[in-house]
Scaffold this active site. Structure first.
Site, PDB file in Angstrom:
ATOM      1  N   GLU A 115       4.360  -6.281   6.290  1.00 27.64           N
ATOM      2  CA  GLU A 115       4.497  -4.928   5.766  1.00 27.64           C
ATOM      3  C   GLU A 115       3.138  -4.279   5.498  1.00 27.64           C
ATOM      4  O   GLU A 115       2.944  -3.101   5.754  1.00 27.64           O
ATOM      5  CB  GLU A 115       5.322  -4.979   4.471  1.00 27.64           C
ATOM      6  CG  GLU A 115       5.406  -3.633   3.786  1.00 27.64           C
ATOM      7  CD  GLU A 115       6.818  -3.299   3.355  1.00 27.64           C
ATOM      8  OE1 GLU A 115       7.608  -4.229   3.166  1.00 27.64           O
ATOM      9  OE2 GLU A 115       7.105  -2.098   3.223  1.00 27.64           O
ATOM     10  N   ASP A 116       2.212  -5.057   4.972  1.00 26.26           N
ATOM     11  CA  ASP A 116       0.972  -4.454   4.466  1.00 26.26           C
ATOM     12  C   ASP A 116      -0.284  -4.778   5.268  1.00 26.26           C
ATOM     13  O   ASP A 116      -1.373  -4.349   4.911  1.00 26.26           O
ATOM     14  CB  ASP A 116       0.715  -4.910   3.012  1.00 26.26           C
ATOM     15  CG  ASP A 116       1.820  -4.433   2.078  1.00 26.26           C
ATOM     16  OD1 ASP A 116       2.487  -3.458   2.437  1.00 26.26           O
ATOM     17  OD2 ASP A 116       2.005  -5.047   1.015  1.00 26.26           O
TER      18      ASP A 116
END
Ligand code: MN
Length: 491
Positions: A75-76
């Protein structure tokens, strides 16, 4: 919290774990998140590390802990789920992907949609371990919620209570549910929290003192008897649990009507010991009428089992006893995760009550898997919702449809008029044919055609839901009647 703390915890709770592999995952996550910080200013890696630590404390397995370390990587960071699969295998990648998917679910505080959102959460998780990781992740986020803006704090805190804690309760994971609720309470309902704190300040110290004095008497009585006691301790009712009870009409905000602000917990080896202890307690202290509950014979919906009885102490104050076996206690605290406790301690397997079926009808099937297969968790799939899909309206509300449903089913599910005027559909912002099969997580936007007054007959061959079919038939009948009427009354 350092990696050394995690290693120490794993040596204790996962003695068979491959710590070298865990370290590899830690280094990988650290590198991937390099340069990123939490809103608090701390290096980002502190968050996945804390998540993994909580999973270790829950006695979960090495795979789950590694997935916890890696849970925010796709996600990051630049690295993808495929990269994770390459380095750590498909299973860990699958768990991390599940957590990433769950990240898209957002609760906007509308009660009407909460139940669907809870179901969707469980359905999308696919694997029980994804839920454990997501809960540990959320608990750490709540612990560090201070650094976020107030509006965000409140949204996250309410979501944690209405969605996460509610799921935790149904899955009988009391320990996690309690943490989620207590951490969220001050942010979700600040005024109510202050009010409760005032009440607690005046009642709790006295009750605690009373309990401690009474415990000495109880210990003596137990020692002089032939009952088999494993553990005896006092517990204080948690803030949020007390708050929920106080606001029930039955208690009408009156703290004097609540008799379990403090309670004495008795853990015994066997079910028959529960009743034996209860008999001894009632012989020594008068029970309060109608304050005895046999949740062993009649477990709560989530499978909770215990004997509860309020008695009058030697000084005449009411106090509650909670009597249960170690097995019942573990189930109440950890739910399905309790399996790991038993595996670690080698003291048998947990039994989950079939009563939990009300919400998770197939929990019993899982129980069978637990019984049959010690490694059940590796294959445990939450397919109880496999026949349902959960899709979003453009505003983010969740609609629950049978598997195979399409945009027409969706339109009629929202409103008959939306169905009758359905001119087209956008799924995830792309124009899509009306018979396109929807998938869980899709955002569906129905294009309204004001000129269209009734549905097409062809739709009857396309729709999957009974509701949509009946509504289409009704609209067609109405149109035909209109034509017949016009024909009949033409001259
Ligand atoms: Mn996270």
């Amino acid at each position: 919290m350092t990696f050394e703390d995690l290693k120490k915890s794993m040596r204790e709770n996962q003695p068979d774990a491959d710590l070298e592999l865990v370290e590899l995952a830690y280094e990988y996550a650290k590198e991937a998140h390099e340069g990123q910080t939490r809103v608090s200013g701390e290096p980002y890696i502190t968050h996945p590390l804390a998540t993994a630590y909580k999973l270790s404390q829950l006695h979960l397995d090495q795979t789950t802990i590694i997935a916890g370390l890696l849970h925010d990587v796709p996600e990051d960071t630049e690295r993808t789920v495929e990269d994770l699969a390459e380095h750590f295998g498909e299973e860990i990648a699958f768990l991390v992907e599940g957590i990433t998917k769950l990240g898209t679910i957002k609760y906007r505080g509308i009660d009407r949609f909460a139940e669907n959102l809870r179901k969707m959460f469980v359905a999308m998780a696919e694997d029980m371990r994804v839920i454990f990781i997501k809960f540990a992740d959320r608990i750490h986020n709540l612990e560090t919620l201070d650094s976020l803006p107030v509006v965000k704090q409140q949204r996250i805190a309410r979501e944690s209570i209405d969605i996460y804690a509610a799921i935790g309760e149904r899955l009988s994971m009391g320990r996690l549910k309690d943490q989620l609720e207590d951490l969220s309470f001050p942010y979700a309902y600040p005024k109510e929290y202050e009010w409760l704190k005032g009440i607690v300040k005046h009642t709790r110290p006295g009750k605690k003192k009373m309990m401690q004095d009474f415990m000495k008497v109880v210990e003596k009585v137990f020692k002089e008897s032939d009952v088999n006691i494993q553990e005896l301790y006092g517990r204080v009712k948690r803030d949020f649990s007390l708050y929920k009870k106080l606001i029930k009409p039955k208690y009408n905000n009156d703290v004097d009507k609540i008799h379990d602000i403090v309670a004495i917990r008795v853990i015994v080896p066997e079910i028959r010991d529960c009743y034996h202890v209860l008999g001894l307690i009632h012989q020594n202290w008068k029970p309060m009428p109608e304050r005895f509950k046999d949740y062993i014979a009649q477990p709560k919906l989530n499978g909770y089992q215990s004997l509860h009885s309020v008695v009058f102490t030697n000084t005449g104050q009411p106090i509650e006893f909670q009597i249960r076996t170690q097995n019942m206690h573990e189930i109440a605290e950890y739910g399905i995760a309790a399996h790991f406790h038993y595996k670690e301690k080698g003291s048998g397997k947990p039994t989950l009550s079939p009563e939990a079926e009300v919400w998770l009808e197939q929990l019993q099937r899982i129980q069978e898997e637990i019984k049959e297969n010690a490694q059940f968790i590796e294959t445990l799939k939450l397919d109880m919702f496999s026949h349902r899909i959960f899709v979003f309206t453009p505003k983010g509300d969740v609609i629950d449809l049978p598997d195979g449903a399409n945009s027409i089913d969706f339109a009629y599910h929202i409103h008959t008029d939306v169905g009758n005027h359905c001119g087209g559909s956008k799924v995830n912002n792309k124009l899509t044919s009306l018979d396109h099969k929807l998938q869980s997580g899709d955002v569906v936007d129905i294009i309204i055609d004001k000129k269209r007054t009734s549905p097409s007959e062809d739709w009857l061959d396309i729709v999957q839901t009974h509701t949509a079919r009946e509504k289409i038939k009704a609209a067609i009948r109405k149109r035909q009647q209109g034509i017949i009427t016009r024909l009949l009354y033409r001259d």
